[in-house]
Design an enzyme around this catalytic site. Structure first.
Site, PDB file in Angstrom:
ATOM      1  N   ASP A 114       9.600   6.268   7.671  1.00  0.00           N
ATOM      2  CA  ASP A 114      10.440   5.129   7.306  1.00  0.00           C
ATOM      3  C   ASP A 114      11.140   5.345   5.969  1.00  0.00           C
ATOM      4  O   ASP A 114      10.853   6.307   5.257  1.00  0.00           O
ATOM      5  CB  ASP A 114       9.607   3.831   7.280  1.00  0.00           C
TER       6      ASP A 114
ATOM      7  N   ASN B 112      -1.557  -5.954   5.678  1.00  0.00           N
ATOM      8  CA  ASN B 112      -1.223  -6.859   6.789  1.00  0.00           C
ATOM      9  C   ASN B 112      -1.290  -6.149   8.146  1.00  0.00           C
ATOM     10  O   ASN B 112      -0.895  -6.721   9.158  1.00  0.00           O
ATOM     11  CB  ASN B 112       0.172  -7.458   6.578  1.00  0.00           C
TER      12      ASN B 112
ATOM     13  N   HIS C  53       0.349  -3.384   8.947  1.00  0.00           N
ATOM     14  CA  HIS C  53       1.549  -2.637   9.371  1.00  0.00           C
ATOM     15  C   HIS C  53       1.267  -1.133   9.426  1.00  0.00           C
ATOM     16  O   HIS C  53       0.411  -0.613   8.718  1.00  0.00           O
ATOM     17  CB  HIS C  53       2.778  -2.985   8.520  1.00  0.00           C
TER      18      HIS C  53
ATOM     19  N   GLU D  29       5.916  -4.327  11.047  1.00  0.00           N
ATOM     20  CA  GLU D  29       5.242  -5.456  10.398  1.00  0.00           C
ATOM     21  C   GLU D  29       4.621  -6.370  11.457  1.00  0.00           C
ATOM     22  O   GLU D  29       4.924  -6.242  12.650  1.00  0.00           O
ATOM     23  CB  GLU D  29       6.280  -6.229   9.579  1.00  0.00           C
TER      24      GLU D  29
HETATM   25  P1  PGA Z   1      -0.598   2.307   0.485  1.00  0.00           P
HETATM   26  O1  PGA Z   1       0.328   1.714   1.612  1.00  0.00           O
HETATM   27  O2  PGA Z   1      -0.910   3.709   0.910  1.00  0.00           O
HETATM   28  O3  PGA Z   1       0.253   2.292  -0.759  1.00  0.00           O
HETATM   29  O4  PGA Z   1      -1.799   1.449   0.418  1.00  0.00           O
HETATM   30  C1  PGA Z   1      -0.093   1.888   2.926  1.00  0.00           C
HETATM   31  C2  PGA Z   1       0.942   1.324   3.865  1.00  0.00           C
HETATM   32  O5  PGA Z   1       1.562   0.306   3.529  1.00  0.00           O
HETATM   33  O6  PGA Z   1       1.117   1.905   4.944  1.00  0.00           O
END
Ligand code: PGA
Length: 251
Positions: free
Chosen positions: A74, A145, A147, A152
């Site tokens: 992404d 959350n 995702h 999302e």
């Molecule tokens: P993070 O993010 O590795 O910074 O915890 C993980 C994600 O949002 O996929």
């Protein structure tokens, strides 16, 4: 038939990262010995930083990435490559500047694509994945959350690479890096759940207590769009690489 992702619990994030790096290293060198390429799907965020450091170390010890093709999950929309928070910057700083991957083998969604070209751009990203032979191994993090990529809560299971709106939790988690929530881009290009499920193998990394609850949910039977990581229960070969803190709520 849905099946839960496998999980492996390691004493530390470093140990988990080393295990996944070793798996990737074996795949890369086996394919090289067969004269074949390997296609990796890659993730950003704080979680895979140690994985990339370990892959760079393996390269210093002699592992070549000359046969590796990568596709990142992404990118924020509206960020040019040279923006310090762009995933293009992140990936070069953390990995690509330290290994011998041919620059032409690197694919990261371009956050600078104008709106009217986005549909064709996303279709082209999917086509490039297919033409490379499909993703052999997809690395994922997981948001608090649930995702995966920027899929999302509410994400549909059948979307390929597409443009999506960021969720409030995601914006909140990115606020500090952008110097305030108001500066966080509201949209992103992301591989869809469909793209992720088409990878031959999925490796999800999750570290720390802040991920324990969502890891428990992802590894509890029951698929819901509200927790996109539960879609991994539709994948035949996925493994969660966890540290002890992220595993505290597993039964
Ligand atoms: P993070 O993010 O590795 O910074 O915890 C993980 C994600 O949002 O996929």
């Amino acid at each position: 038939m849905p099946q839960l992702p496998a999980h492996r619990i390691f004493p530390t994030p470093d140990a988990a990262s080393e295990a996944l790096a070793a798996e990737i290293g074996d795949l890369v060198s086996t394919r090289a010995s067969e004269g074949r390429t390997v296609v990796l799907g890659l993730a950003t965020g704080s979680t895979p930083i140690r994985l990339y450091a370990e892959l760079a170390r393996l390269h210093r010890e002699g592992l070549s990435f000359a046969n590796v093709i990568t596709f990142n999950l992404d990118e924020y929309l509206g960020l040019e490559r040279d923006h310090p928070e762009s995933y293009w910057q992140f990936m070069h700083l953390r990995l690509f500047d330290h290994i011998d991957i041919p620059p032409g083998n690197i694919h990261i969604p371009d956050g600078g694509i104008p709106d009217e070209e986005l549909e064709g751009y996303c279709a082209g990203y999917e086509k490039a994945i297919s033409e490379a032979g499909g993703i052999d191994l997809q690395v994922l993090g997981i948001g608090r959350n649930g995702h995966i990529g920027f899929n999302e809560p509410g994400a549909a299971p059948d979307l390929p690479t597409h443009v999506t709106e960021l969720n409030e939790v995601t914006i909140g988690d990115a606020a500090e890096a952008f110097g305030g929530g108001a500066n966080v881009p509201r949209r992103a290009i992301t591989m869809g759940v469909k793209t992720i499920l088409e990878a031959r193998r999925v490796a999800l990394l999750a570290f720390g207590e802040s991920k324990a609850e969502i890891v428990r949910r992802a590894l509890t039977p029951g698929i819901t769009p509200q927790v996109p990581a539960t879609y991994l229960q539709l994948h035949p070969d996925s493994t969660c690489f966890l540290d002890q803190d992220a595993a505290t709520q597993l039964g």
